[in-house]
Design a protein around this motif. Structure first.
Motif, PDB file in Angstrom:
ATOM      1  N   LEU A   1      -8.259   6.333  -0.002  1.00  0.00           N
ATOM      2  CA  LEU A   1      -6.956   6.943  -0.217  1.00  0.00           C
ATOM      3  C   LEU A   1      -6.628   7.115  -1.697  1.00  0.00           C
ATOM      4  CD1 LEU A   1      -6.850   5.832   2.779  1.00  0.00           C
ATOM      5  CD2 LEU A   1      -4.400   5.890   2.492  1.00  0.00           C
ATOM      6  N   VAL A   2      -7.267   6.298  -2.540  1.00  0.00           N
ATOM      7  CA  VAL A   2      -7.095   6.444  -3.989  1.00  0.00           C
ATOM      8  C   VAL A   2      -8.453   6.345  -4.671  1.00  0.00           C
ATOM      9  CG1 VAL A   2      -4.743   5.486  -4.021  1.00  0.00           C
ATOM     10  CG2 VAL A   2      -6.684   3.979  -4.472  1.00  0.00           C
ATOM     11  N   ASP A   3      -8.525   6.943  -5.835  1.00  0.00           N
ATOM     12  CA  ASP A   3      -9.675   6.842  -6.725  1.00  0.00           C
ATOM     13  C   ASP A   3      -9.159   6.082  -7.945  1.00  0.00           C
ATOM     14  OD1 ASP A   3     -12.144   7.318  -7.950  1.00  0.00           O
ATOM     15  OD2 ASP A   3     -11.551   9.286  -8.690  1.00  0.00           O
ATOM     16  N   VAL A   4      -9.952   5.201  -8.508  1.00  0.00           N
ATOM     17  CA  VAL A   4      -9.529   4.427  -9.672  1.00  0.00           C
ATOM     18  C   VAL A   4     -10.500   4.692 -10.807  1.00  0.00           C
ATOM     19  CG1 VAL A   4      -8.993   2.141 -10.573  1.00  0.00           C
ATOM     20  CG2 VAL A   4      -8.568   2.647  -8.158  1.00  0.00           C
ATOM     21  N   ARG A   5      -9.924   4.948 -11.983  1.00  0.00           N
ATOM     22  CA  ARG A   5     -10.739   5.204 -13.173  1.00  0.00           C
ATOM     23  C   ARG A   5     -10.244   4.366 -14.334  1.00  0.00           C
ATOM     24  NH1 ARG A   5     -13.087  11.199 -12.893  1.00  0.00           N
ATOM     25  NH2 ARG A   5     -13.281  11.259 -10.633  1.00  0.00           N
ATOM     26  N   ARG A   6     -11.163   4.070 -15.240  1.00  0.00           N
ATOM     27  CA  ARG A   6     -10.858   3.302 -16.452  1.00  0.00           C
ATOM     28  C   ARG A   6     -10.781   4.287 -17.612  1.00  0.00           C
ATOM     29  NH1 ARG A   6     -14.480  -0.244 -15.896  1.00  0.00           N
ATOM     30  NH2 ARG A   6     -13.112  -1.924 -15.236  1.00  0.00           N
ATOM     31  N   PHE A   7      -9.745   4.132 -18.442  1.00  0.00           N
ATOM     32  CA  PHE A   7      -9.524   5.036 -19.561  1.00  0.00           C
ATOM     33  C   PHE A   7      -9.439   4.278 -20.877  1.00  0.00           C
ATOM     34  CE2 PHE A   7      -8.187   7.503 -15.967  1.00  0.00           C
ATOM     35  CZ  PHE A   7      -8.506   8.813 -16.299  1.00  0.00           C
ATOM     36  N   GLU A   8      -9.935   4.919 -21.922  1.00  0.00           N
ATOM     37  CA  GLU A   8      -9.774   4.398 -23.279  1.00  0.00           C
ATOM     38  C   GLU A   8      -8.343   4.637 -23.739  1.00  0.00           C
ATOM     39  OE1 GLU A   8     -11.958   2.734 -25.278  1.00  0.00           O
ATOM     40  OE2 GLU A   8     -13.300   2.679 -23.560  1.00  0.00           O
ATOM     41  N   LEU A   9      -7.834   5.832 -23.456  1.00  0.00           N
ATOM     42  CA  LEU A   9      -6.462   6.219 -23.811  1.00  0.00           C
ATOM     43  C   LEU A   9      -5.833   6.910 -22.609  1.00  0.00           C
ATOM     44  CD1 LEU A   9      -7.131   7.767 -27.327  1.00  0.00           C
ATOM     45  CD2 LEU A   9      -6.098   5.541 -26.854  1.00  0.00           C
ATOM     46  N   TRP A  10      -4.543   6.726 -22.465  1.00  0.00           N
ATOM     47  CA  TRP A  10      -3.820   7.368 -21.370  1.00  0.00           C
ATOM     48  C   TRP A  10      -2.484   7.817 -21.889  1.00  0.00           C
ATOM     49  CZ3 TRP A  10      -4.975   9.371 -16.910  1.00  0.00           C
ATOM     50  CH2 TRP A  10      -3.967   9.647 -15.990  1.00  0.00           C
ATOM     51  N   PRO A  11      -2.018   9.009 -21.593  1.00  0.00           N
ATOM     52  CA  PRO A  11      -2.589   9.952 -20.635  1.00  0.00           C
ATOM     53  C   PRO A  11      -3.797  10.693 -21.203  1.00  0.00           C
ATOM     54  CG  PRO A  11      -0.538  10.821 -21.529  1.00  0.00           C
ATOM     55  CD  PRO A  11      -0.721   9.452 -22.113  1.00  0.00           C
ATOM     56  N   ALA A  12      -4.621  11.133 -20.283  1.00  0.00           N
ATOM     57  CA  ALA A  12      -5.831  11.888 -20.605  1.00  0.00           C
ATOM     58  C   ALA A  12      -6.215  12.698 -19.382  1.00  0.00           C
ATOM     59  CB  ALA A  12      -6.967  10.930 -20.975  1.00  0.00           C
TER      60      ALA A  12
ATOM     61  N   GLU B   1       0.836  -1.206   0.000  1.00  0.00           N
ATOM     62  CA  GLU B   1       0.000   0.000   0.000  1.00  0.00           C
ATOM     63  C   GLU B   1       0.871   1.256   0.000  1.00  0.00           C
ATOM     64  OE1 GLU B   1      -3.843  -1.789   2.429  1.00  0.00           O
ATOM     65  OE2 GLU B   1      -2.224  -0.814   3.532  1.00  0.00           O
ATOM     66  N   TYR B   2       1.866   1.253   0.848  1.00  0.00           N
ATOM     67  CA  TYR B   2       2.779   2.395   0.915  1.00  0.00           C
ATOM     68  C   TYR B   2       3.472   2.595  -0.433  1.00  0.00           C
ATOM     69  CZ  TYR B   2       6.684   5.344   2.310  1.00  0.00           C
ATOM     70  OH  TYR B   2       7.601   6.353   2.382  1.00  0.00           O
ATOM     71  N   PHE B   3       3.947   1.504  -1.028  1.00  0.00           N
ATOM     72  CA  PHE B   3       4.615   1.582  -2.323  1.00  0.00           C
ATOM     73  C   PHE B   3       3.703   2.197  -3.371  1.00  0.00           C
ATOM     74  CE2 PHE B   3       5.698   0.027  -6.496  1.00  0.00           C
ATOM     75  CZ  PHE B   3       7.054   0.300  -6.564  1.00  0.00           C
TER      76      PHE B   3
ATOM     77  N   THR C   1      -6.281  10.522  -3.594  1.00  0.00           N
ATOM     78  CA  THR C   1      -7.286  11.472  -3.125  1.00  0.00           C
ATOM     79  C   THR C   1      -6.665  12.424  -2.100  1.00  0.00           C
ATOM     80  OG1 THR C   1      -7.974  10.053  -1.300  1.00  0.00           O
ATOM     81  CG2 THR C   1      -9.106   9.733  -3.429  1.00  0.00           C
ATOM     82  N   GLU C   2      -7.440  13.404  -1.664  1.00  0.00           N
ATOM     83  CA  GLU C   2      -6.946  14.303  -0.619  1.00  0.00           C
ATOM     84  C   GLU C   2      -6.585  13.530   0.642  1.00  0.00           C
ATOM     85  OE1 GLU C   2      -8.897  17.979   0.477  1.00  0.00           O
ATOM     86  OE2 GLU C   2      -9.746  18.096  -1.543  1.00  0.00           O
ATOM     87  N   ILE C   3      -7.409  12.547   0.968  1.00  0.00           N
ATOM     88  CA  ILE C   3      -7.135  11.728   2.157  1.00  0.00           C
ATOM     89  C   ILE C   3      -5.823  10.964   1.970  1.00  0.00           C
ATOM     90  CG2 ILE C   3      -7.953   9.761   3.536  1.00  0.00           C
ATOM     91  CD1 ILE C   3     -10.811  10.625   2.720  1.00  0.00           C
ATOM     92  N   GLY C   4      -5.614  10.393   0.794  1.00  0.00           N
ATOM     93  CA  GLY C   4      -4.381   9.674   0.511  1.00  0.00           C
ATOM     94  C   GLY C   4      -3.169  10.591   0.521  1.00  0.00           C
ATOM     95  N   GLY C   5      -3.355  11.782   0.000  1.00  0.00           N
ATOM     96  CA  GLY C   5      -2.268  12.762   0.011  1.00  0.00           C
ATOM     97  C   GLY C   5      -1.850  13.164   1.408  1.00  0.00           C
ATOM     98  N   ALA C   6      -2.800  13.171   2.311  1.00  0.00           N
ATOM     99  CA  ALA C   6      -2.487  13.514   3.700  1.00  0.00           C
ATOM    100  C   ALA C   6      -1.585  12.468   4.334  1.00  0.00           C
ATOM    101  CB  ALA C   6      -3.777  13.662   4.507  1.00  0.00           C
ATOM    102  N   TRP C   7      -1.658  11.212   3.872  1.00  0.00           N
ATOM    103  CA  TRP C   7      -0.799  10.150   4.407  1.00  0.00           C
ATOM    104  C   TRP C   7       0.638  10.358   3.969  1.00  0.00           C
ATOM    105  CZ3 TRP C   7      -1.691   5.899   7.546  1.00  0.00           C
ATOM    106  CH2 TRP C   7      -3.012   5.723   7.936  1.00  0.00           C
ATOM    107  N   LEU C   8       0.819  11.037   2.842  1.00  0.00           N
ATOM    108  CA  LEU C   8       2.172  11.241   2.333  1.00  0.00           C
ATOM    109  C   LEU C   8       2.774  12.454   2.983  1.00  0.00           C
ATOM    110  CD1 LEU C   8       1.568  10.471  -1.406  1.00  0.00           C
ATOM    111  CD2 LEU C   8       2.514   8.954   0.323  1.00  0.00           C
TER     112      LEU C   8
END
Length: 115
Positions: free
Chosen positions: A60-71, A11-13, A108-115
């Motif tokens: 802590l993270v949001d996950v999204r599916r993309f047709e193309l990346w980066p986008a 998770e940390y990684f 996410t903001e919550i995940g960023g706070a852990w860093l």
């Protein structure tokens, strides 16, 4: 030791390596090329899948599916934790060339706070 109390090493990684936003193949490549740890894909995927599902469940993270990346982040389709559980266990989700189904995590903001 993870460096952050309450997170597993995987998770940390994921949080640190994603640097805010990263596709699953990028995370897998970094995990497999990290120091003296050289797991096979079959060994790495379950650990990383559990980590990403846990991070998503905890917000802590949001996950999204993309047709193309980066986008643009808003161009991705949000993936639910249930969908993520299924997709992240499939080795193909972690390999380059996952066109139309590339999963990308964003801290996410919550995940960023852990860093």
């Amino acid at each position: 030791m993870t460096g952050i109390k309450g997170l597993t090493p995987a998770e940390y990684f994921v949080l640190v390596d994603s640097d805010g936003c990263a596709a699953l193949p990028e995370i897998l490549a970094s995990w497999m090329d990290n120091g003296d740890r050289s797991p096979s894909i079959e060994e790495a995927v379950p650990d990383l899948a559990r980590a990403i599902v846990s991070l998503a469940r905890d917000g802590l993270v949001d996950v999204r599916r993309f047709e193309l990346w980066p986008a643009g982040w808003d161009q991705g389709v949000r993936v639910t934790v249930e969908e993520l559980k299924e997709a992240s266990c499939q080795t193909s989700s972690w390999l380059p060339g996952a066109r139309g189904r590339l999963l990308v995590i964003g801290i996410t903001e919550i995940g960023g706070a852990w860093l």
